[in-house]
Design a protein around this motif. Structure first.
Motif, PDB file in Angstrom:
ATOM      1  N   LEU A 101       0.822  -1.209   0.000  1.00  0.00           N
ATOM      2  CA  LEU A 101       0.000   0.000   0.000  1.00  0.00           C
ATOM      3  C   LEU A 101       0.856   1.260   0.000  1.00  0.00           C
ATOM      4  N   ASP A 102       0.293   2.337  -0.533  1.00  0.00           N
ATOM      5  CA  ASP A 102       0.960   3.621  -0.365  1.00  0.00           C
ATOM      6  C   ASP A 102       0.657   4.142   1.037  1.00  0.00           C
ATOM      7  N   HIS A 103       1.222   5.299   1.372  1.00  0.00           N
ATOM      8  CA  HIS A 103       1.083   5.817   2.737  1.00  0.00           C
ATOM      9  C   HIS A 103      -0.377   6.049   3.100  1.00  0.00           C
ATOM     10  N   VAL A 104      -1.126   6.602   2.177  1.00  0.00           N
ATOM     11  CA  VAL A 104      -2.542   6.889   2.459  1.00  0.00           C
ATOM     12  C   VAL A 104      -3.310   5.591   2.709  1.00  0.00           C
ATOM     13  N   GLY A 105      -3.066   4.592   1.864  1.00  0.00           N
ATOM     14  CA  GLY A 105      -3.737   3.314   2.034  1.00  0.00           C
ATOM     15  C   GLY A 105      -3.349   2.617   3.317  1.00  0.00           C
ATOM     16  N   HIS A 106      -2.074   2.720   3.672  1.00  0.00           N
ATOM     17  CA  HIS A 106      -1.575   2.119   4.909  1.00  0.00           C
ATOM     18  C   HIS A 106      -2.250   2.754   6.124  1.00  0.00           C
ATOM     19  N   GLN A 107      -2.298   4.068   6.153  1.00  0.00           N
ATOM     20  CA  GLN A 107      -2.918   4.767   7.277  1.00  0.00           C
ATOM     21  C   GLN A 107      -4.409   4.471   7.361  1.00  0.00           C
ATOM     22  N   ALA A 108      -5.061   4.374   6.203  1.00  0.00           N
ATOM     23  CA  ALA A 108      -6.492   4.073   6.205  1.00  0.00           C
ATOM     24  C   ALA A 108      -6.763   2.694   6.790  1.00  0.00           C
ATOM     25  N   ARG A 109      -5.901   1.726   6.484  1.00  0.00           N
ATOM     26  CA  ARG A 109      -6.065   0.374   7.018  1.00  0.00           C
ATOM     27  C   ARG A 109      -5.896   0.389   8.546  1.00  0.00           C
ATOM     28  N   LEU A 110      -4.902   1.131   9.024  1.00  0.00           N
ATOM     29  CA  LEU A 110      -4.697   1.230  10.468  1.00  0.00           C
ATOM     30  C   LEU A 110      -5.896   1.889  11.157  1.00  0.00           C
ATOM     31  N   GLU A 111      -6.408   2.936  10.562  1.00  0.00           N
ATOM     32  CA  GLU A 111      -7.536   3.653  11.169  1.00  0.00           C
ATOM     33  C   GLU A 111      -8.812   2.821  11.135  1.00  0.00           C
TER      34      GLU A 111
END
Length: 241
Positions: A101-111
């Motif tokens: 994932l890119d950074h945005v996708g990674h953060q969205a998964r965590l959230e």
């Protein structure tokens, strides 16, 4: 229930809470991990047996279960949010291409998974403080990427707080089991959930890893649910003395 976690039974003040970070192999329909679906039934996706054990234990008075409701391949809630393996791109020799994932996708998964899981667990522990947290995991008898045998039928893991471990190990050994003290790996290394919710606040907990061939069927799960309920009650009583 949410897509990040589920609570089984009713958590009670002074009771036992069974926490399982890897209880589910569920992958939401809108997430494509890019793997063979058969891998979702293997140890890289789920701690085999622990979901059913938690359910059985939570049917008993004074015990509740808090379980992750998505596969560890979607988000491993027992890893620090900044750790590379929190959304693994590979596990035990298998690539997970859908997690690149890119950074945005990674953060969205965590959230979506990591943050609500830990927020809900914190709320539950604050609203109904247990006498003991049972951190329940299972481990594969043999890693594909290692030749080292794993003879232990059960392991007891901890970081700095070994109060419950010291009581539980002889109780497990009295059952005729091969017990690993900080085996098959050390709780000083992989202990994020208990570090955050137990050790940080001085809450007593017992970290248990059961070898998966012990609990791969209903009979084994029932046996271990009964065994752990009895041992956890004894540990909680001794801790309260």
């Amino acid at each position: 229930m949410s897509e990040a976690y589920r609570i089984i039974g009713t958590a009670r003040f002074g009771g036992i809470l069974v926490v399982s970070d890897h209880a589910s192999n569920r992958v939401p329909d809108d997430i494509d991990l890019g793997i063979d679906p058969s891998l979702l039934d293997q140890h890289i996706a789920v701690d085999i047996g622990v979901g059913a054990i938690g359910e059985r234990m939570a049917a008993r008075p004074g015990i509740a279960a808090f379980q992750a409701n998505a596969s560890r391949l979607v988000c491993d809630v027992n890893r620090e949010p900044h750790a590379p393996a929190v959304i693994p791109i590979a596990s035990d020799g298998h690539a997970i291409p859908g997690n690149a994932l890119d950074h945005v996708g990674h953060q969205a998964r965590l959230e979506r998974f990591h943050a609500p899981y830990h927020a809900a667990l914190a709320d539950l522990l604050d609203s109904a403080p247990p006498a003991l947290i049972l951190s329940l995991h299972s481990f594969t008898p043999h890693l594909a990427t290692s030749d080292r045998p794993r003879p232990w039928q059960v392991g007891v893991l901890y970081n700095q707080d070994d109060r419950a471990a010291r009581i539980a190990i002889p109780l497990l050994e009295a059952e005729g089991l091969i017990v690993g003290d900080q085996q098959p790996y050390s709780g000083k290394v992989l202990n994020y959930t208990m570090n955050r919710h137990a050790e940080a606040d001085g809450r007593p907990y017992l970290g248990i890893e059961i070898r998966q061939d012990q609990i791969g069927d209903a009979a084994g799960q029932a046996k271990w649910a009964e065994r752990l309920a009895a041992i956890c009650n004894e540990v909680a009583l001794k801790l309260g003395e």
